[in-house]
Design an enzyme around this catalytic site. Sequence first.
Site, mmCIF file in Angstrom:
data_model
loop_
_atom_site.group_PDB
_atom_site.id
_atom_site.type_symbol
_atom_site.label_atom_id
_atom_site.label_comp_id
_atom_site.label_asym_id
_atom_site.label_seq_id
_atom_site.Cartn_x
_atom_site.Cartn_y
_atom_site.Cartn_z
ATOM 1 C CG HIS A 1 1.110 10.156 2.096
ATOM 2 N ND1 HIS A 1 1.770 9.597 1.286
ATOM 3 C CD2 HIS A 1 1.999 11.260 2.584
ATOM 4 C CE1 HIS A 1 2.765 10.345 0.709
ATOM 5 N NE2 HIS A 1 2.862 11.423 1.723
ATOM 6 C CD GLN B 1 5.440 14.355 0.718
ATOM 7 O OE1 GLN B 1 4.549 13.522 1.083
ATOM 8 N NE2 GLN B 1 5.850 15.099 1.067
ATOM 9 C CB CYS C 1 0.444 6.714 -2.383
ATOM 10 S SG CYS C 1 -0.122 4.920 -2.052
ATOM 11 C CD GLU C 2 5.438 4.062 -7.190
ATOM 12 O OE1 GLU C 2 5.412 4.763 -8.396
ATOM 13 O OE2 GLU C 2 6.658 3.799 -6.756
ATOM 14 C CG HIS C 3 3.847 2.126 -2.306
ATOM 15 N ND1 HIS C 3 4.533 3.038 -1.643
ATOM 16 C CD2 HIS C 3 4.867 1.572 -3.429
ATOM 17 C CE1 HIS C 3 5.741 3.021 -2.182
ATOM 18 N NE2 HIS C 3 5.885 2.240 -3.038
ATOM 19 C CG HIS C 4 -1.460 1.566 -0.233
ATOM 20 N ND1 HIS C 4 -0.288 2.172 0.157
ATOM 21 C CD2 HIS C 4 -1.326 0.264 0.181
ATOM 22 C CE1 HIS C 4 0.374 1.504 1.130
ATOM 23 N NE2 HIS C 4 -0.188 0.431 1.153
ATOM 24 C CB CYS D 1 -2.026 4.821 1.759
ATOM 25 S SG CYS D 1 -0.557 5.520 1.701
HETATM 26 ZN ZN LIG Z 1 0.364 4.077 -0.061
#
Ligand SMILES: [Zn+2]
Length: 192
Positions: A153, A125, A84-87, A155
Amino acid sequence: MELTPEELDKNQALAFHYSKILELLGEDPNREGLLKTPERMAKSMQFLTKGYTQDPAKILASALFKEDYRQMVIVKDIDFYSLCEHHLIPFFGKAHIAYIPNGTITGLSKIPRVVDVFARRLQVQERMTTQIKDCIQKTLNPLGVMVVLEAQHLCMQMRGVEKQHSITTTSDFTGVFNQAKTREEFINLIKS
Ligand SMILES: [Zn+2]
């Protein structure tokens, strides 16, 4: 895994920064167990993001065949692992893909490879779903394509934000899959 000279440069730079990160986290990057960790992290991160250097349309286009079959082609239960590009924490699950050819089919093994290329980039996703759909639509020009991704996920799970075993499902489609009946046929086939 053999690295090219360019990758080796990148590897050294990444390892340098990972070593700094370990330090910032309160670790001693010079203790025995961590000595090679920055280099390993650098290598594994390059592997996990190697989709940036691959062209999924080219992969599909490398095996196109003229064929008059105009029924649904389904490749289901394709395992994928992404970040995931956020975490930068993994999300992973299964991709199910259907298309109805319009005179051209592709080698069946190419579809999972396209999934892989998009999975090995920093992702959300939702976007990954649409990118796979767009790539197949543009390259094969089928009567329609539909992509369903089901993923967990980490995260969310590791950070305790959501229910521990929740599955996120996303889907996107084109052409004949705009008809509910066609979508249902696909959904029923991937459930069985
Ligand atoms: Zn994430």
